[in-house]
Motif scaffolding. Structure first.
Motif, mmCIF file in Angstrom:
data_model
loop_
_atom_site.group_PDB
_atom_site.id
_atom_site.type_symbol
_atom_site.label_atom_id
_atom_site.label_comp_id
_atom_site.label_asym_id
_atom_site.label_seq_id
_atom_site.Cartn_x
_atom_site.Cartn_y
_atom_site.Cartn_z
ATOM 1 N N ALA A 1 0.835 -1.200 0.000
ATOM 2 C CA ALA A 1 0.000 0.000 0.000
ATOM 3 C C ALA A 1 0.864 1.241 0.000
ATOM 4 O O ALA A 1 0.630 2.183 -0.762
ATOM 5 C CB ALA A 1 -0.923 -0.009 1.223
ATOM 6 N N GLY A 2 1.893 1.241 0.837
ATOM 7 C CA GLY A 2 2.749 2.421 0.939
ATOM 8 C C GLY A 2 3.521 2.663 -0.338
ATOM 9 O O GLY A 2 3.649 3.793 -0.805
ATOM 10 N N TRP A 3 4.034 1.586 -0.928
ATOM 11 C CA TRP A 3 4.858 1.721 -2.129
ATOM 12 C C TRP A 3 3.994 2.115 -3.319
ATOM 13 O O TRP A 3 4.344 3.011 -4.091
ATOM 14 C CB TRP A 3 5.573 0.393 -2.404
ATOM 15 N N ALA A 4 2.840 1.443 -3.485
ATOM 16 C CA ALA A 4 1.995 1.705 -4.642
ATOM 17 C C ALA A 4 1.346 3.076 -4.553
ATOM 18 O O ALA A 4 0.970 3.642 -5.577
ATOM 19 C CB ALA A 4 0.922 0.628 -4.758
ATOM 20 N N SER A 5 1.218 3.629 -3.340
ATOM 21 C CA SER A 5 0.579 4.940 -3.215
ATOM 22 C C SER A 5 1.430 6.036 -3.834
ATOM 23 O O SER A 5 0.928 7.126 -4.089
ATOM 24 C CB SER A 5 0.331 5.275 -1.752
ATOM 25 N N ASN A 6 2.730 5.775 -4.038
ATOM 26 C CA ASN A 6 3.604 6.731 -4.706
ATOM 27 C C ASN A 6 3.560 8.072 -3.994
ATOM 28 O O ASN A 6 3.313 9.105 -4.577
ATOM 29 C CB ASN A 6 3.181 6.889 -6.171
ATOM 30 N N ASN A 7 3.810 8.024 -2.698
ATOM 31 C CA ASN A 7 3.625 9.192 -1.859
ATOM 32 C C ASN A 7 4.617 9.058 -0.711
ATOM 33 O O ASN A 7 4.714 7.994 -0.111
ATOM 34 C CB ASN A 7 2.175 9.152 -1.368
#
Lengths: 361, 147
Positions: free
Chosen positions: A136-142
């Motif tokens: 979730a953290g990586w794919a959020s690109n944030n």
């Protein structure tokens, strides 16, 4: 369909339904409990005592717009909540929720899978849950989400060590990692002090291991005082920052179910699992005397009830601790994990080994 | 000089502290008086000098206001608009008395300035509207509030 298959499906259904039922109950308990602890009243308008507030929350989540930001990696962003939720359900498979029921046709085990690896299965599956958070953290690109999931990964790895080591002592004493056997052995009497029988619960045999296990489990479930992955003040919401509506609700569900599984593990390992609570044998006797249930049925029912009660008490402690203790700083968290918990867990193993060698345990 | 003192070992273990903290929250949970005011049924007691919604005091259905223009003059937000007129008995009165409530800062200077005790600020504080309301004379003439 044979009886065994039907019974297996029944058990799976009961466990799944029970775990799903945990979510709205915990929503209610968390909201009203936190309010009462902070001298507020909390949501009390929907239904008696605000009991239907959870239903309203769920309805709100369902009817909210499900939007994905443009900058996310769509594939991983969409599967991440599911990756977080599914392992938390899977962990419960090896936890026995009642004793074995014996009748003329044979034995019925109230445990979905009686695996030989037992508790190790729990740990391995529970550590899969962190993949959902990292994804979730990586794919959020944030950057905030990424920092949140980085913290989560570091925290999980640090505390899994002491989590695993803290129950080594217990496995040494009970000579098994099968949760069914551990629970069965906890029914024996450890000491009799002034006529009161103290059962052979893990908490009396392994007080240090118990404390270490509880602290590690709090860290594993990402609850306060260890909820650094979603520190509001510095990371906004951490890994679930870009999620809304039902996808966010899935993360919340994963958290609550993780809590339930963690409570179930604490109960099974240290509080006698489905062993009857003091006073429950009186209830069993009276239920048997009524003769509504088949012989032994009352015992199984009361064992399941005892187990659920113990889990409920621990769930409340999770909520209670969350609203009492402030969050750690990240370096304090790492110091605690590596410099305090890890050596103490090793020390616990050593002490237990020496005591077993001397024949005390 | 700031002396760095390391806390004692039993304090650094945090066990006693955590249990004390849990006991405090437990006491709050069970026994402490809850501070929530459940709004529509229960209301906070405001001071009787609270400056809320305006009204124009009237005696025998005749407003006290003589359109002397002191309140629009003193008003720092210039939100009071009065057009003066003459009654049949040659008495001056406000034909139009508008308060642009969005501009009003509830300073209460109009109330202080008024020589006839005509404009008053009541205790009413629920003034949310769905449009940009300008209080007109008919609205202000209703005797609301508890002053």
């Amino acid at each position: 369909m044979s009886f065994e298959t039907a019974f297996m499906f029944g058990k799976i259904a009961i466990v799944l339904m029970g775990l799903l039922a945990v979510v709205p109950i915990m929503l209610f308990v968390e909201r009203r409990g936190s309010a009462l602890i902070q001298n507020r009243l909390g949501p009390n308008r929907m239904g008696p005592f605000g009991l239907f507030q959870a239903a309203c929350d769920v309805l709100k989540f369902i009817f909210k717009e499900d939007r994905a930001p443009d900058h996310v990696n769509k594939y991983y962003w969409h599967i991440a909540p599911w990756i977080a939720v599914i392992p938390s359900f899977m962990t419960f498979a090896v936890i026995p929720f009642a004793g074995t029921y014996t009748d003329a046709n044979g034995h019925l085990q109230f445990q979905i899978a009686n695996l030989d690896v037992g508790i190790l299965y729990c740990f391995s599956i529970a550590s899969l849950g962190v993949y959902g958070i990292i994804m979730a953290g990586w794919a959020s690109n944030n950057k905030y989400s990424l920092l949140g999931s980085l913290r989560s990964a570091a925290q999980m790895i640090s505390y899994e060590l002491s989590l695993g080591l803290s129950i080594v002592g217990l496995a040494m004493i009970f000579q098994s990692v099968k949760l069914g056997e551990i629970t069965a052995q906890q029914g024996e009497v450890l000491w009799t002090i002034a006529g009161i029988e103290i059962p052979k619960w893990g908490v009396f045999l392994q007080p240090l291991g118990f404390v270490l296990f509880v602290v590690s489990v709090f860290a594993e479930t990402n609850r306060l005082p260890f909820d650094l992955p979603e520190g509001e003040s510095e990371l906004i919401a951490g890994y679930h920052l870009e999620y809304g509506a039902m996808r966010f609700a899935l993360f919340m569900m994963a958290e609550f179910i993780n809590m339930a599984v963690a409570s179930a593990l604490i109960c099974t390992l240290f509080f006698g699992g489905w062993q009857l609570l003091p006073g429950m044998d009186w209830v069993v006797g009276h239920l048997d005397a009524l003769g509504i249930l088949p012989s032994g049925g009352a015992l199984v029912l009361c064992q399941a009830l005892s187990f659920v009660t113990k889990i409920a008490i621990w769930m409340w402690i999770f909520v209670w601790v969350r609203w009492s203790i402030p969050r750690f700083r990240f370096d304090q968290l790492m110091n605690l994990g590596w410099k305090v918990m890890f050596p103490l867990a090793l020390l616990n193993v050593l002490i237990t080994g020496v005591l077993i060698y001397m024949g005390v345990l | 000089m700031l002396v760095k003192r390391k806390p004692a070992i039993w304090n650094r273990l945090y066990f006693v502290e955590i249990i004390q903290g849990l006991w405090i929250t437990f006491k709050n949970f069970l026994f402490h008086k809850k501070v929530t005011i459940q709004f529509p049924e229960q209301r906070r007691d405001y001071s009787s000098r609270y400056r809320g919604q305006h009204y124009i005091k009237s005696v025998n259905n005749v407003e006290n206001c003589t359109a002397c223009m002191l309140c629009p003059t003193v008003c720092p937000a210039s939100c009071i608009h009065i057009i003066a007129g003459e009654r049949e008995d040659k008495e001056k009165y406000p034909v139009k008395f508008d308060i642009d409530i969005l501009r009003c800062c509830f300073c209460g200077m109009c109330e202080e300035a008024c020589p006839k005790d005509a404009i008053k600020l009541s205790n009413i504080y629920e003034m949310s509207q769905q449009n940009r309301e300008v209080y007109e004379k008919d609205f202000l003439l209703e005797q609301r509030g508890n002053k």
